[in-house]
Design a protein around this motif. Structure first.
Motif, PDB file in Angstrom:
ATOM      1  N   ALA A  72       0.797  -1.215  -0.087  1.00  0.00           N
ATOM      2  CA  ALA A  72       0.024   0.164   0.211  1.00  0.00           C
ATOM      3  C   ALA A  72       0.707   1.208   0.070  1.00  0.00           C
ATOM      4  O   ALA A  72       0.664   2.328  -0.643  1.00  0.00           O
ATOM      5  N   CYS A  73       1.963   1.448   0.748  1.00  0.00           N
ATOM      6  CA  CYS A  73       3.002   2.508   0.807  1.00  0.00           C
ATOM      7  C   CYS A  73       3.454   2.585  -0.633  1.00  0.00           C
ATOM      8  O   CYS A  73       3.737   3.669  -1.202  1.00  0.00           O
ATOM      9  N   ALA A  74       3.960   1.538  -1.180  1.00  0.00           N
ATOM     10  CA  ALA A  74       4.801   1.774  -2.454  1.00  0.00           C
ATOM     11  C   ALA A  74       3.683   2.212  -3.640  1.00  0.00           C
ATOM     12  O   ALA A  74       4.014   3.037  -4.215  1.00  0.00           O
ATOM     13  N   ALA A  75       2.341   1.879  -3.367  1.00  0.00           N
ATOM     14  CA  ALA A  75       1.427   2.384  -4.302  1.00  0.00           C
ATOM     15  C   ALA A  75       1.050   3.895  -4.100  1.00  0.00           C
ATOM     16  O   ALA A  75       1.013   4.521  -5.071  1.00  0.00           O
ATOM     17  N   GLU A  76       0.949   4.090  -2.698  1.00  0.00           N
ATOM     18  CA  GLU A  76       0.797   5.486  -2.491  1.00  0.00           C
ATOM     19  C   GLU A  76       2.061   6.490  -3.125  1.00  0.00           C
ATOM     20  O   GLU A  76       1.571   7.628  -3.478  1.00  0.00           O
ATOM     21  N   HIS A  77       3.122   5.934  -2.789  1.00  0.00           N
ATOM     22  CA  HIS A  77       4.438   6.740  -3.173  1.00  0.00           C
ATOM     23  C   HIS A  77       4.637   6.728  -4.653  1.00  0.00           C
ATOM     24  O   HIS A  77       5.827   7.194  -5.104  1.00  0.00           O
ATOM     25  N   LEU A 137       8.758  -1.889  -5.719  1.00  0.00           N
ATOM     26  CA  LEU A 137       9.081  -2.394  -4.778  1.00  0.00           C
ATOM     27  C   LEU A 137       9.001  -4.139  -5.057  1.00  0.00           C
ATOM     28  O   LEU A 137       8.418  -4.496  -6.066  1.00  0.00           O
ATOM     29  N   MET A 138       9.957  -4.828  -4.595  1.00  0.00           N
ATOM     30  CA  MET A 138      10.249  -6.139  -5.176  1.00  0.00           C
ATOM     31  C   MET A 138      10.722  -6.960  -3.980  1.00  0.00           C
ATOM     32  O   MET A 138      11.767  -6.463  -3.201  1.00  0.00           O
ATOM     33  N   GLU A 139      10.558  -8.427  -3.915  1.00  0.00           N
ATOM     34  CA  GLU A 139      10.869  -9.345  -2.961  1.00  0.00           C
ATOM     35  C   GLU A 139      12.409  -9.802  -3.755  1.00  0.00           C
ATOM     36  O   GLU A 139      12.198 -10.039  -4.770  1.00  0.00           O
ATOM     37  N   ALA A 140      13.425  -9.681  -2.796  1.00  0.00           N
ATOM     38  CA  ALA A 140      14.753 -10.192  -3.303  1.00  0.00           C
ATOM     39  C   ALA A 140      14.769 -11.738  -3.402  1.00  0.00           C
ATOM     40  O   ALA A 140      15.660 -12.421  -2.842  1.00  0.00           O
ATOM     41  N   MET A 141      13.902 -12.385  -4.234  1.00  0.00           N
ATOM     42  CA  MET A 141      14.065 -13.770  -4.505  1.00  0.00           C
ATOM     43  C   MET A 141      14.845 -13.940  -5.647  1.00  0.00           C
ATOM     44  O   MET A 141      14.493 -14.319  -6.759  1.00  0.00           O
ATOM     45  N   TRP A 142      16.176 -13.987  -5.228  1.00  0.00           N
ATOM     46  CA  TRP A 142      17.359 -13.823  -6.149  1.00  0.00           C
ATOM     47  C   TRP A 142      17.165 -15.195  -7.226  1.00  0.00           C
ATOM     48  O   TRP A 142      17.487 -15.339  -8.511  1.00  0.00           O
ATOM     49  N   VAL A 181       8.493 -10.900 -13.374  1.00  0.00           N
ATOM     50  CA  VAL A 181       8.928 -11.912 -12.903  1.00  0.00           C
ATOM     51  C   VAL A 181       8.447 -12.322 -11.571  1.00  0.00           C
ATOM     52  O   VAL A 181       8.417 -13.614 -11.076  1.00  0.00           O
ATOM     53  N   MET A 182       8.636 -11.326 -10.565  1.00  0.00           N
ATOM     54  CA  MET A 182       8.371 -11.672  -9.305  1.00  0.00           C
ATOM     55  C   MET A 182       7.288 -10.524  -8.827  1.00  0.00           C
ATOM     56  O   MET A 182       7.706  -9.705  -7.776  1.00  0.00           O
ATOM     57  N   PRO A 183       6.169 -10.676  -9.198  1.00  0.00           N
ATOM     58  CA  PRO A 183       5.289  -9.658  -8.957  1.00  0.00           C
ATOM     59  C   PRO A 183       4.867  -9.764  -7.278  1.00  0.00           C
ATOM     60  O   PRO A 183       4.932 -10.628  -6.767  1.00  0.00           O
ATOM     61  N   LEU A 184       4.134  -8.445  -6.978  1.00  0.00           N
ATOM     62  CA  LEU A 184       3.932  -8.238  -5.379  1.00  0.00           C
ATOM     63  C   LEU A 184       2.860  -9.227  -5.150  1.00  0.00           C
ATOM     64  O   LEU A 184       2.856  -9.615  -3.955  1.00  0.00           O
ATOM     65  N   GLN A 185       1.857  -9.627  -5.927  1.00  0.00           N
ATOM     66  CA  GLN A 185       0.561 -10.308  -5.529  1.00  0.00           C
ATOM     67  C   GLN A 185       1.234 -11.689  -5.317  1.00  0.00           C
ATOM     68  O   GLN A 185       0.885 -12.297  -4.452  1.00  0.00           O
ATOM     69  N   GLU A 186       2.062 -12.189  -5.906  1.00  0.00           N
ATOM     70  CA  GLU A 186       2.588 -13.517  -5.940  1.00  0.00           C
ATOM     71  C   GLU A 186       3.486 -13.501  -4.447  1.00  0.00           C
ATOM     72  O   GLU A 186       3.312 -14.636  -3.476  1.00  0.00           O
ATOM     73  N   SER A 187       4.405 -12.521  -4.289  1.00  0.00           N
ATOM     74  CA  SER A 187       5.022 -12.426  -2.830  1.00  0.00           C
ATOM     75  C   SER A 187       3.615 -12.461  -1.752  1.00  0.00           C
ATOM     76  O   SER A 187       4.027 -13.072  -0.692  1.00  0.00           O
ATOM     77  N   LEU A 188       2.807 -11.930  -1.981  1.00  0.00           N
ATOM     78  CA  LEU A 188       1.885 -11.660  -0.890  1.00  0.00           C
ATOM     79  C   LEU A 188       0.881 -12.945  -0.770  1.00  0.00           C
ATOM     80  O   LEU A 188       0.914 -13.396   0.267  1.00  0.00           O
TER      81      LEU A 188
END
Length: 333
Positions: A110-115, A119-124, A304-311
């Protein structure tokens, strides 16, 4: 295109591994490091030849020349550290596990969307050449319909390991699931999606109150299954298998950082294929390049690593931990 300028938050072991890969990065440069003390920041900057060193995370994100922040702090601090960076107008690559639970991650998203920040998870692992090749094989239908994933990641801590050390300390987000379990879960998610119809598991909770060993069976709506194991007190094979109707893909140990994968076809050995990655880097450079690419393209998340998948993955982890009765301080807030 201009180079993406990076700052690193935290000076622990994972941050050291991350910055060591910058010589292999194009499209980005390492500009600054921030720590909770000037001494620690100066020492890290000198060791890794980083131009700027800051004695606080707030000072780091206040540097107007920094475009992106990598967060390599301990698990329980990921949310607050990421919020500081996002609110300062910085893109964020946050080490896994993204946060301690799904509620915290929802706040970050939500914060990333507001600003309007990346934003991404570091799933290298997701960005390594081997896994790009595996996705190509899957998309081409080389092994048919995938029906099962088997993956392990476990290691044995020394018998004299300090129970207050990060991996066993509940207040620091210790345990096998958050530290090691994210890798097998992310692999299953890459293949089947992150929302199984059923999750059955067993766990051993150790003396310090964290999970030391677990096994999970996930069943998906189409009947596919994922068999996943993790441990911090047991050395596992650390291999992975993606098993389909026409054959299977084997990813040897250490599967999460493998430099090879082999495609085996049932009844057709001539069609077998091994992919070998001859990279010189440790592998973190590929996730850095992904962030650089996304920022240069004006994207606020990675396809490749979308936020919805991380959630979705974090929600699944919450669900499994609830079955175990394993709660962290963040769950009680």
């Amino acid at each position: 295109m201009k180079k993406i300028r990076w700052g690193v938050m935290g000076t622990g072991g994972i941050s050291k591994s991350f910055v060591s890969d910058f010589p292999y990065v194009t499209g980005g440069e390492l500009l600054a490091v921030g720590s909770r003390s000037q001494e620690s920041a100066d020492r890290f900057a000198q060791t890794h030849q980083i131009p700027r060193a800051y004695a606080s995370y707030e000072a780091l994100v206040s540097d107007s020349e920094i475009d992106a922040i990598y967060i390599g702090t301990p698990h329980p601090y990921h949310k607050e550290n990421a919020l500081i960076a996002l609110r300062a107008g910085k893109a964020v690559l946050c080490e896994k596990p993204f946060t301690m639970n799904a509620r915290e991650l929802e706040e970050l998203i939500a914060c990333a969307a507001e600003h309007k920040q990346f934003l991404m998870e570091a799933m290298w692992t997701r960005f390594l050449p081997v896994f790009r090749k595996i996705r190509e094989w899957i998309d081409a239908g080389r092994i048919g319909e995938i029906r099962q994933v088997k993956a392990d990641f476990g290691f044995r801590l020394p018998d004299d390991y300090d129970p207050q050390g990060r991996l066993l300390n509940k207040e620091l987000g210790g345990g096998a699931f958050l530290d090691a379990g994210i890798y097998p879960l992310s692999l299953a998610s890459m293949v089947f999606g992150a929302e199984p119809a059923k999750a059955v598991s067993t766990v051993q909770i150790g003396p310090s109150g964290v999970d030391e060993q677990y096994s999970i069976l996930l069943t998906y709506p189409g009947g596919q299954t994922a068999l996943l194991n993790g441990a911090v007190r047991l050395a596992l094979p650390n291999e992975a298998y993606l098993i389909g109707t026409k054959g299977y893909i084997h990813i040897p140990a250490l599967f999460l950082n493998s430099k090879s994968a082999t495609l085996h076809l049932h009844g057709n050995e001539e069609g077998n294929e091994t992919y070998v990655d001859d990279r010189a880097s440790s592998g973190y450079s590929f996730e850095i390049e992904e962030v650089n690419r996304c920022l240069q393209a004006g994207l606020n998340e990675s396809p490749v690593m979308p936020l919805q998948e991380s959630l979705d993955i974090m929600q699944l982890m919450d669900r499994i931990r609830k079955d175990w009765g394993l709660q962290y301080s963040a769950d009680l807030k």
